[in-house]
Design a protein around this motif. Structure first.
Motif, PDB file in Angstrom:
ATOM      1  N   LYS A   1       0.737  -1.155  -0.064  1.00 50.71           N
ATOM      2  CA  LYS A   1      -0.181   0.074   0.174  1.00 50.71           C
ATOM      3  C   LYS A   1       1.004   1.375  -0.045  1.00 50.71           C
ATOM      4  O   LYS A   1       0.452   2.375  -0.681  1.00 50.71           O
ATOM      5  CB  LYS A   1      -1.107  -0.091   1.125  1.00 50.71           C
TER       6      LYS A   1
ATOM      7  N   THR B   1      -1.534  -1.718  -5.981  1.00 48.12           N
ATOM      8  CA  THR B   1      -3.080  -2.250  -5.745  1.00 48.12           C
ATOM      9  C   THR B   1      -2.862  -4.011  -6.173  1.00 48.12           C
ATOM     10  O   THR B   1      -2.014  -4.193  -6.864  1.00 48.12           O
ATOM     11  CB  THR B   1      -3.901  -1.523  -6.575  1.00 48.12           C
TER      12      THR B   1
ATOM     13  N   ASP C   1      -4.463   3.426   4.226  1.00 50.51           N
ATOM     14  CA  ASP C   1      -5.958   4.053   3.544  1.00 50.51           C
ATOM     15  C   ASP C   1      -6.363   5.282   4.441  1.00 50.51           C
ATOM     16  O   ASP C   1      -6.834   6.093   3.505  1.00 50.51           O
ATOM     17  CB  ASP C   1      -7.042   2.958   4.071  1.00 50.51           C
TER      18      ASP C   1
ATOM     19  N   GLU D   1      -4.876  -5.112  -8.110  1.00 53.05           N
ATOM     20  CA  GLU D   1      -4.582  -5.042  -9.916  1.00 53.05           C
ATOM     21  C   GLU D   1      -3.339  -5.234 -10.245  1.00 53.05           C
ATOM     22  O   GLU D   1      -3.034  -5.897 -11.390  1.00 53.05           O
ATOM     23  CB  GLU D   1      -5.666  -3.982 -10.299  1.00 53.05           C
TER      24      GLU D   1
ATOM     25  N   CYS E   1      -8.214  -6.526   1.136  1.00 54.11           N
ATOM     26  CA  CYS E   1      -9.012  -5.577   0.659  1.00 54.11           C
ATOM     27  C   CYS E   1     -10.557  -5.649   0.714  1.00 54.11           C
ATOM     28  O   CYS E   1     -11.128  -4.647   1.061  1.00 54.11           O
ATOM     29  CB  CYS E   1      -8.289  -5.005  -0.766  1.00 54.11           C
TER      30      CYS E   1
ATOM     31  N   TYR F   1      -3.908 -10.461  -0.174  1.00 51.74           N
ATOM     32  CA  TYR F   1      -3.979  -9.163  -0.375  1.00 51.74           C
ATOM     33  C   TYR F   1      -5.528  -8.801  -0.989  1.00 51.74           C
ATOM     34  O   TYR F   1      -5.953  -7.912  -0.240  1.00 51.74           O
ATOM     35  CB  TYR F   1      -3.053  -8.761  -1.461  1.00 51.74           C
ATOM     36  N   SER F   2      -6.016  -9.543  -1.708  1.00 50.57           N
ATOM     37  CA  SER F   2      -7.269  -9.408  -2.636  1.00 50.57           C
ATOM     38  C   SER F   2      -8.236  -9.594  -1.342  1.00 50.57           C
ATOM     39  O   SER F   2      -9.314  -8.632  -1.354  1.00 50.57           O
ATOM     40  CB  SER F   2      -7.427 -10.023  -3.561  1.00 50.57           C
TER      41      SER F   2
END
Length: 329
Positions: free
Chosen positions: A63, A68, A110, A70, A98, A94-95
């Motif tokens: 981060k 990201t 964030d 993606e 999130c 990680y996905s």
């Protein structure tokens, strides 16, 4: 933390609960309970209690670098073998992390991103000069923060302890990345190296200064009268030898104010240094960080304010003990 508080007070904040390291661990534990059996490279390691800590650190680094899920998925395609298995496992974790936070929670990274997004419309930095200092290298998160501050402020100054030698290559690289980021944000940026004072020192000392942090230090070929090595049977004897040498240097014309004694910083060592040096009548100033309230003037002012409010006797005693009480005979 203060910057976030001020920006959010002026420009609002996302309606999400901010989680700390414990909250991050809980979210990762839930993710691993769901996808742990789907992991390949880290399947057995995921059962280790320490794995969650390491996974949390890795996600924070992702981060902070602006990586990201993606972007990580795109990077996985260019890998092979064990590196690809590792990256695919990290992508799943990680996905999932999130997705666990989406719409409900946000972590420190964030929260920083939310603050930087709201910084321009907060008006906090208008007509201000920003000074940034007190770090060894500019991290990706700090780079983003400085870029955002510089884009809103009148001017921005960044101070780094380094020099142009190869020993500080990582620091220089981080400065170059910061400069590139600022230029991309259409903010003029220039790196200036301040010229240090060139004190007259012995050639062997100058060589040591230049080569100490070199990746391939070169040996000094000449004599070394300015450097002496001593092996003492114990620390107490060593301190006496140091004191004797300081006296000899002082009699040769070197003032005590030009001498520096470097220790391990342990309280016992400092106590021994005070005791031994005082027995040789050598003045000693100890460079230690102390809280501001330990100063007598701070103590006097704070105790005075408390006394005006409460009139308590113990506050008056604290005023007297501060050494700033105006006692008259």
């Amino acid at each position: 933390a203060r910057l976030k508080t001020q920006v959010f007070a002026l420009a609002g904040q996302k309606d999400r609960t901010v989680i700390d390291s414990c909250g991050r661990h809980m979210a990762l534990a839930r993710v691993l309970s769901r996808c742990g059996s789907e992991l390949s490279y880290y399947k057995s390691a995921a059962e280790n209690p320490g794995f969650i800590d390491k996974a949390g650190v890795q996600i924070a680094q992702f981060k902070q670098a602006g990586m990201t899920p993606e972007a990580l998925e795109s990077a996985v395609g260019g890998l092979s073998g064990a590196a690809r298995e590792k990256a695919e496992d990290l992508l799943k974790i990680y996905s999932g992390y999130c997705a666990e936070l989406e719409g409900k929670y946000m972590d420190g990274e964030d929260e920083t991103a939310d603050m930087l997004e709201r910084l321009p419309r907060s008006g906090l930095m208008e007509n201000t000069s920003v000074f940034v200092y007190g770090f060894d290298m500019i991290t990706e998160e700090l780079r983003g923060t400085i870029t955002a501050l510089a884009s809103c402020a009148r001017d921005c100054f960044v101070f780094v302890c380094a020099d142009p030698s190869d020993a500080f290559a990582p620091v220089k690289d981080s400065l170059l990345r910061l400069q590139k980021s600022l230029l991309q944000a259409e903010h003029p940026a220039e790196i200036l190296w301040l010229k240090g004072d060139q004190h007259p020192v012995a050639p062997e000392i100058r060589h040591m200064q230049e080569q100490l942090l070199s990746a391939s230090p070169l040996p000094y070929q000449g004599e070394c009268p300015g450097i002496r090595l001593t092996v003492a049977p114990n620390a107490y004897t060593e301190m006496h030898i140091i004191a004797e040498n300081m006296l000899l240097e002082n009699r040769a014309g070197v003032p005590f104010s030009e001498m520096v004694l470097v220790t391990d910083g342990a309280p016992a060592t400092l106590s021994m240094a005070r005791s031994v040096l005082s027995s040789y009548m050598i003045p000693l100033y100890t460079a230690q960080k102390l809280p501001a309230v330990s100063h007598g003037l701070s103590r006097f002012l704070l105790a005075s304010l408390r006394f005006l409010e409460s009139g308590a006797q113990e506050e008056m005693l604290d005023i007297v003990r501060s050494s700033y009480f105006p006692v008259e005979e």
